[in-house]
Design a protein around this motif. Sequence first.
Motif, PDB file in Angstrom:
ATOM      1  N   GLY A  55       0.791  -1.226   0.000  1.00 49.76           N
ATOM      2  CA  GLY A  55       0.000   0.000   0.000  1.00 49.76           C
ATOM      3  C   GLY A  55       0.821   1.272   0.000  1.00 49.76           C
ATOM      4  O   GLY A  55       0.273   2.367  -0.132  1.00 49.76           O
TER       5      GLY A  55
ATOM      6  N   LYS B 153      -2.315  12.503  -6.440  1.00 47.75           N
ATOM      7  CA  LYS B 153      -3.011  11.396  -7.114  1.00 47.75           C
ATOM      8  C   LYS B 153      -2.276  10.950  -8.381  1.00 47.75           C
ATOM      9  O   LYS B 153      -2.873  10.294  -9.246  1.00 47.75           O
TER      10      LYS B 153
ATOM     11  N   LEU C  75       2.705   3.282  -2.140  1.00 48.17           N
ATOM     12  CA  LEU C  75       2.835   3.287  -3.605  1.00 48.17           C
ATOM     13  C   LEU C  75       4.178   3.812  -4.085  1.00 48.17           C
ATOM     14  O   LEU C  75       4.550   3.601  -5.232  1.00 48.17           O
TER      15      LEU C  75
ATOM     16  N   TYR D 259      -4.888   1.772 -10.394  1.00 47.98           N
ATOM     17  CA  TYR D 259      -4.215   2.849 -11.105  1.00 47.98           C
ATOM     18  C   TYR D 259      -4.487   2.715 -12.595  1.00 47.98           C
ATOM     19  O   TYR D 259      -4.868   1.648 -13.097  1.00 47.98           O
TER      20      TYR D 259
ATOM     21  N   HIS E 199      -7.083   1.923   2.239  1.00 47.92           N
ATOM     22  CA  HIS E 199      -6.400   1.134   3.260  1.00 47.92           C
ATOM     23  C   HIS E 199      -7.348   0.126   3.925  1.00 47.92           C
ATOM     24  O   HIS E 199      -6.904  -0.933   4.364  1.00 47.92           O
TER      25      HIS E 199
ATOM     26  N   PHE F 169      -5.483  -1.122  -4.254  1.00 49.01           N
ATOM     27  CA  PHE F 169      -4.822  -0.066  -5.014  1.00 49.01           C
ATOM     28  C   PHE F 169      -5.206  -0.244  -6.471  1.00 49.01           C
ATOM     29  O   PHE F 169      -5.107  -1.339  -7.021  1.00 49.01           O
TER      30      PHE F 169
ATOM     31  N   ILE G  58      -3.692   7.630  -9.903  1.00 48.28           N
ATOM     32  CA  ILE G  58      -4.073   6.726  -8.812  1.00 48.28           C
ATOM     33  C   ILE G  58      -5.586   6.803  -8.659  1.00 48.28           C
ATOM     34  O   ILE G  58      -6.142   7.861  -8.326  1.00 48.28           O
TER      35      ILE G  58
ATOM     36  N   HIS H 188      -6.972   4.100  -3.583  1.00 45.29           N
ATOM     37  CA  HIS H 188      -5.907   3.779  -2.626  1.00 45.29           C
ATOM     38  C   HIS H 188      -6.594   3.653  -1.272  1.00 45.29           C
ATOM     39  O   HIS H 188      -6.632   4.590  -0.477  1.00 45.29           O
TER      40      HIS H 188
END
Lengths: 129, 522
Positions: A22, A41, A24, A69, A62, A67, A57, A60
């Motif tokens: 996580g 982003k 990135l 993209y 958590h 994730f 992005i 994202h």
Amino acid sequence: MGSVRRHVQIDRDPDTVWRLVGDLARQHEWFPLTTCRVEGKKRWITLPSGIVFEEDIITHDHSLRRFQYRMVGNPAITSHLGTCDVLDDGHGGSIVVYSTDMEPEALALVIAGAAGEGLHKLKTMMEAA
Amino acid sequence: MGRKILFITTDQQRYDALGCNGGHIARTPVIDELARTGIVYDRAHPQNVVCMPSRSTMLTGQHVSTHGVWMNGVPLANDAPSIASDLRRSGYRTALIGKAHFEPFLDPFLRFAENRIGSGGLETEMSIGEDGLPTPHRGFEHFSLATHGGTGPFHYARWLREKNPAAAAMFFQVLDQQLQVNAAGGGETNAPQVKHNDIQRELYHTEWVADQTINWLSSLPADADWFCWMSFPDPHHPWDPPKSELGRVNWRDLDVPPGYIEDATERERVLDNKPRHWRMWYDGTFISNYEAPSKWVPKTLTADNVREVNAMAHIENELIDEAIGRVMTSISARGWGDDLDVLYTTDHGELQGDYGLLFKGPYHVDSLMRLPLIWRPAKSANVAPARVAAPVGLVSLASTFASIAGLQRPDYTESERLPLNDDDARLLGHERVLTEWDSVLFGKIVGARTICRDGWVCTAMLPGTVHDGTEGELYDLANDPLQRNNLWSSSQHTAQRDALLDDMWSSLPTRVLPLRACDAPV
């Protein structure tokens, strides 16, 4: 549309795995990349061949440990969505799933190959730690 | 000093490309002389009809199910056995010059050693071998890598960019904007993958491969034993030889090849008598694999297209022959002539108009499976020239190299060495040759297993996207040399078919590993 998916089981709990996956800006530590740079982003990744991809992005999250993209700014890539999920395997470990849907579809296979190598390295790194 | 080994491969070349095999278009006097003084195999098959699996078989001496490179894009494992490693450990100097392709080409992540070696301008890449000692990649201490044309990371492309930055663009663009195999046409007939190439002959990859081979051999001491794999990227499509050479073969002077059926009704009747994927590809409704342009429909191929493709391929064949001649002259000048073994072959064939098709795929007929294979043993070995009718495979090459070097046949190999004649073939047990096909392309799955023995070719199509496991092909090579009459469903040939299938299933490798991941389209 080229749609591919790779996964790996890791004997580490999902939160531990997500702490690396996580983050990135650290993907080059386990994926075959040279560098990652994150600004808001946006992310830029550099491949060992020197090619740089610009990415938006999309997700994202958590709590979901997800994730997503999208590669942008490259006229050769007309459509792309990459997704990486860290799931609880139900036995105290994790399953990391890396999916790619993209045009040109040939490139999806290349991303899948890199993802396979990256996931293998991720497992090795996490289980050695 | 031992025997030196020059292993020459071309890419996607047909058996009938050579004068010694009855070809009458390309002039191939150098190869024909190797054939006249050596052993010609008239029924040599690859173990797979695309590049990576077939080349992996050459290096490992293993069938596809064993080495695991089941289609293009699947890399040969880094720790796979390599006859080059065995030769090197026994004191041979080793080089691979030209096209390797044990690993995928499309590799922006530079995951594969071939691409790292090429892009870095390196000679090789070292790793720790089974014996704990540093070992060069796949046993080759020297790579000078090339593929067709001037793009990509290889040594040839780098050299070409330095010599003439505009040259790469002179070649046909192999992939289109969608990274698909380019369906564009060119030449005078708009034939697919044909282009008149402005490149100077001396800058063309065929010349470069010969030059690099001569250079490497020149660097060796006179008493060295060596194994040099000289691997020409031609006559694989695209068909774009230097424009200066087009006068060698005028497509207008050519007849259509015997395998091309001019009458469309008869052509489609023949295709309809084969497993359904043949006709589906011809009609453009099913593309099973990446190697052929997905946007091109074979049904649109014209007789003039076929003539022009053939002319271009044969021009490339002539250039290869002349390049080999230069290398042979150089070797003779070094005084190695009497101790030199030359093996000549290719990785697979080319449809080249047969049945109205081009390129390659899961089509196990002579167009793709019957290969040129010549072994010209060293004069010092006193082997009589011969033509061998027995079926043999490229799977025998690794054992043959070991035999030439005086080594025991490596345990990992799955076939005896190539026979010296038909009596030797019987003694060595060369009764059959097997070919496998597997492809998975975004959900489209095709599998085939083929046996050739006793003058028959029999193919079972495995269950997949379009086949249910009941289809297949059976051809009587003596009475149907162009394989137009599929006897698979003939009640008169059921026993023959079933006996061949029984032998095939019992002869294929029994230890079949799970399919390795495909890491790229090619």
